[in-house]
Design an enzyme around this catalytic site. Structure first.
Site, mmCIF file in Angstrom:
data_model
loop_
_atom_site.group_PDB
_atom_site.id
_atom_site.type_symbol
_atom_site.label_atom_id
_atom_site.label_comp_id
_atom_site.label_asym_id
_atom_site.label_seq_id
_atom_site.Cartn_x
_atom_site.Cartn_y
_atom_site.Cartn_z
ATOM 1 N N HIS A 179 0.845 -1.320 -0.025
ATOM 2 C CA HIS A 179 0.124 0.004 0.117
ATOM 3 C C HIS A 179 0.949 1.113 0.038
ATOM 4 O O HIS A 179 1.903 1.030 0.286
ATOM 5 C CB HIS A 179 -1.046 0.060 1.227
ATOM 6 C CG HIS A 179 0.075 -0.198 2.686
ATOM 7 N ND1 HIS A 179 0.615 0.815 2.896
ATOM 8 C CD2 HIS A 179 0.111 -1.164 3.318
ATOM 9 C CE1 HIS A 179 1.292 0.531 4.189
ATOM 10 N NE2 HIS A 179 0.981 -0.871 4.383
ATOM 11 N N ASP A 223 4.262 -4.919 3.763
ATOM 12 C CA ASP A 223 5.673 -5.353 3.730
ATOM 13 C C ASP A 223 5.933 -6.396 4.257
ATOM 14 O O ASP A 223 7.026 -7.250 4.052
ATOM 15 C CB ASP A 223 6.313 -4.024 4.705
ATOM 16 C CG ASP A 223 5.624 -3.842 5.845
ATOM 17 O OD1 ASP A 223 4.720 -4.679 6.501
ATOM 18 O OD2 ASP A 223 6.023 -2.962 6.911
#
Length: 427
Positions: A59, A334
């Site tokens: 994102h 991540d």
């Protein structure tokens, strides 16, 4: 980074070529011929035909997940203003096309209000612009340089899946707006799953064995030589007590968010920014431990199974028309990308930044009918582990994945093992 994934969890995606476009594509994909290894015949890259693209992305930039003690940054509500060019209507469903599931993560984030009024983990207009720019880059690659995709969104060409977290859904909207210039031929549907069964991030709540294996590793990482001394140095500089639970993961989360938004930050965070990122990576690597193959399997093995299944469906001549897409988009995190990069052998020991992408292209040779994969990270060509060069024979690529890929059945079996052992020990 996902709050509970890192708290409980420890570590809780036409047409015919014109002559001009074809030449551009040759420059991008081909370097004339690849010599290959001894005994292998060279591959004429000009005869490669792109068949499918899969993109796994993080994102865009967001507010921190948890504020630090004595933190000075102000997260003003103006950061939530939506850039007009990123507007694009979409619908969210579950994987079966039913109603959107409840998002426990978003409910949790709304309980943390930051200085300035924003909630924790909110996508900002900086993040929206990042995702729009990523969409524009994908448009240049797959619409303009070569007409692989239609210039407007076509649900028969594109499949979209995201974790059920609002910043990811909105990041996907912005990417699609950049990729298709907010033009569509049919409804945009973003598919998502229940938090309890999500596989687009390491699901520590759903996988007992993963939780057991990694229990305590985050705390233990803070005690490792080098990490412990550096952490104490940063805490003292910020006036943070040594026993308040702050580690390099939370320090980096705040520092990275403040830096990308150009917000005034604690001088200590700025001074030690590079060291904080490196120690955050060291902490994450200590938690994951590359040699712990089963932990990596349980972290991203089910997601690898999805990516591999997409590749195999395109290859299979028995696959019915309409059962595959040209483009698969997966909005992840991540904590998804880092283990994927480690498994693929392309981790650069830097934290995956906001709006970063891992792109997988599948090609077929027009004459030999052989299949190849090309891998990109942050737009740069990579050489996956086990591959001779950037153009990787599909069988070699799948061989690298096979050591970590988990079918749903194997995932369930592996995840439940620790729970069975725990019950057995209690008898």
């Amino acid at each position: 980074m996902i709050t509970r994934v890192f708290s409980v969890r420890v570590w809780a995606p036409v047409g015919v070529l014109t002559s001009l476009a074809y030449c551009v594509h040759q420059r991008r994909v081909a370097r004339a011929e690849t010599p290959g290894l001894p005994g292998q015949r060279p591959v004429d890259r000009s005869l490669l035909e792109l068949k499918m693209v899969q993109v796994v992305f993080r994102h865009g930039a967001r507010s921190p997940l948890k504020p630090l003690p004595r933190e000075q940054a102000e997260w003003n509500l103006q950061l939530l203003e939506v850039p007009p060019q990123t507007q694009f209507d979409y619908t969210v469903t579950n994987l079966a096309g039913g109603l959107k599931p409840h998002s426990p993560f978003d409910s949790q984030y709304r309980k943390t209000v930051l200085k300035g009024g924003m909630f924790a983990g909110q996508l900002t207009n900086v993040g929206m612009q990042q995702m729009f720019a990523l969409g524009q880059r994908l448009r240049k690659s797959y619409v303009e340089d070569i007409p692989f995709l239609s210039p407007t969104f076509n649900p028969l060409e594109v499949f979209v899946r995201s974790t059920n977290i609002y910043r990811n859904l909105e990041s996907t909207r912005c990417l699609l707006a950049g990729l298709f210039q907010s033009q569509k031929e049919g409804p945009i549907v973003i598919h998502t799953d229940e938090a309890s069964s999500e596989v687009l991030y390491p699901n520590y709540q759903n996988c007992w064995s993963l939780q057991e294996r990694t229990r305590g590793r985050r705390q233990a990482a803070c005690l490792q030589p080098g990490i412990s001394e550096d952490l104490q140095k940063v805490k003292e500089g910020m006036g943070i007590a040594s026993n308040d639970g702050v580690d390099f993961l939370s320090l980096f989360d705040n520092a990275a968010a403040e830096q990308v938004h150009s917000l005034p930050s604690c001088p200590t965070l700025r001074r030690f920014a590079q060291m904080i990122e490196q120690r955050a990576v060291d902490t994450a690597l200590y938690v994951m431990q590359r040699e712990d193959r089963e932990s990596l399997q349980m972290a991203v093995g089910p997601f690898l199974h999805i990516l591999e299944s997409n590749l195999r469906k395109v290859m299979d001549p028995a696959t019915a028309p309409g059962k595959t897409r040209k483009l698969y988009l997966y909005a992840a995190h991540d904590v998804t990308l880092m283990p994927l990069l480690i498994i693929l052998g392309i981790f650069d020991h830097k934290w995956p930044p906001f709006a970063v992408d891992l792109t997988m292209e599948l090609y077929q040779h027009r004459e030999s009918k052989e299949w190849f994969v090309k891998l990109y990270y942050r737009g740069e060509e990579q050489v996956p582990e086990g591959c001779p060069d950037q153009l990787c024979p599909l069988d070699k690529f799948l061989n690298t994945l096979s050591a970590y890929t988990l079918s749903p059945e194997k995932y369930h079996t592996l995840c439940s093992q620790a729970h069975v052992i725990e019950l057995g020990d209690g008898e």
